[in-house]
Design an enzyme around this catalytic site. Structure first.
Site, PDB file in Angstrom:
ATOM      1  N   ASP A 167       0.853  -1.196   0.000  1.00 35.75           N
ATOM      2  CA  ASP A 167       0.000   0.000   0.000  1.00 35.75           C
ATOM      3  C   ASP A 167       0.893   1.251   0.000  1.00 35.75           C
ATOM      4  OD1 ASP A 167       0.792   0.446   2.616  1.00 35.75           O
ATOM      5  OD2 ASP A 167      -1.200   0.203   3.504  1.00 35.75           O
ATOM      6  N   CYS A 189       2.571  -3.575   3.959  1.00 38.62           N
ATOM      7  CA  CYS A 189       1.761  -2.407   4.312  1.00 38.62           C
ATOM      8  C   CYS A 189       2.402  -1.793   5.552  1.00 38.62           C
ATOM      9  CB  CYS A 189       0.278  -2.757   4.482  1.00 38.62           C
ATOM     10  SG  CYS A 189      -0.149  -3.779   5.894  1.00 38.62           S
ATOM     11  N   THR A 224       1.944  -2.123   8.789  1.00 39.83           N
ATOM     12  CA  THR A 224       2.290  -3.140   9.787  1.00 39.83           C
ATOM     13  C   THR A 224       2.518  -4.513   9.163  1.00 39.83           C
ATOM     14  OG1 THR A 224      -0.044  -3.662  10.034  1.00 39.83           O
ATOM     15  CG2 THR A 224       0.879  -2.038  11.582  1.00 39.83           C
ATOM     16  N   GLY A 262      -2.698  -5.973   7.898  1.00 39.28           N
ATOM     17  CA  GLY A 262      -3.865  -5.917   7.016  1.00 39.28           C
ATOM     18  C   GLY A 262      -3.640  -6.672   5.721  1.00 39.28           C
ATOM     19  N   HIS A 279       8.130 -24.540   8.336  1.00 38.17           N
ATOM     20  CA  HIS A 279       6.980 -25.210   8.948  1.00 38.17           C
ATOM     21  C   HIS A 279       5.667 -24.950   8.214  1.00 38.17           C
ATOM     22  CE1 HIS A 279       8.835 -25.850  13.219  1.00 38.17           C
ATOM     23  NE2 HIS A 279       9.679 -26.160  12.249  1.00 38.17           N
ATOM     24  N   ARG A 288       6.269   0.381   8.408  1.00 36.69           N
ATOM     25  CA  ARG A 288       6.341   1.369   9.491  1.00 36.69           C
ATOM     26  C   ARG A 288       7.049   0.811  10.723  1.00 36.69           C
ATOM     27  NH1 ARG A 288       0.203   3.817   8.862  1.00 36.69           N
ATOM     28  NH2 ARG A 288       0.762   5.530   7.470  1.00 36.69           N
ATOM     29  N   HIS A 330       4.882 -31.573   8.792  1.00 37.72           N
ATOM     30  CA  HIS A 330       4.223 -30.300   8.450  1.00 37.72           C
ATOM     31  C   HIS A 330       3.299 -30.421   7.233  1.00 37.72           C
ATOM     32  CE1 HIS A 330       6.741 -28.474  11.433  1.00 37.72           C
ATOM     33  NE2 HIS A 330       7.827 -28.926  10.823  1.00 37.72           N
TER      34      HIS A 330
END
Ligand code: RB5
Length: 146
Positions: free
Chosen positions: A9, A66, A68, A71, A99, A110, A134
């Site tokens: 983004d 993005c 963080t 999202g 895994h 950010r 796995h």
């Protein structure tokens, strides 16, 4: 040549461009699904577009960015067959391949430095799935909602 899809983004254009340059210099084919204009945009649309491209292109991988990484990873994981791991540390970049057989790396522009993101991407792309115990767990992820 290995194909990498990358999407972001408006918060992550600088990080995306640095990762893209690094990957191209290292021989990857990079498909940029945007955003590139810097205008505030919806990470959910980009995460879904990116994940659909990765799932449709067997053996490719994706990088989702993005502010963080939260999202865009939630959005990517809505797509059947997408396994996006949200990581900020080298150890989890490695473990999400070993895994979870993650096919998308998500992180937050950010929250971490660009150099760190490049290190996470290199770790992610150079780590193999361990298979074994796995397989069944990853299979359950992929079968849900089919
Ligand atoms: C944009 O302000 C921000 O919400 C987005 O980049 C991301 O962090 C969402 O999870």
């Amino acid at each position: 040549m290995k194909r990498i899809y990358i999407g972001n983004d408006h918060t992550a254009i600088e990080m995306k461009n640095a990762i893209k340059k690094h990957l191209i210099e290292n021989g990857y084919e990079v498909v940029d699904v945007g955003n590139n204009d810097g205008n505030s945009c919806n990470y959910a649309n980009i995460g879904i577009t990116l994940a659909e491209a990765v799932v449709a292109d067997k053996d490719s991988k994706g990088i989702a960015l993005c502010g963080t990484g939260i999202g865009i990873s939630i959005a990517a994981n809505k797509v059947q067959g997408a396994r996006a791991g949200l990581v900020y540390e080298v150890q989890t970049a490695e473990l999400t391949r070993q895994h979870n057989n993650a096919n998308i790396l998500a992180t937050g522009a950010r929250l971490i430095a660009v150099d760190k993101a490049i290190l996470l991407v290199d770790t992610f792309l150079n780590t193999e799935f361990e298979g074994g115990r796995h397989h069944e767990r990853v299979g359950t992820l992929d079968e849900y909602n089919k």
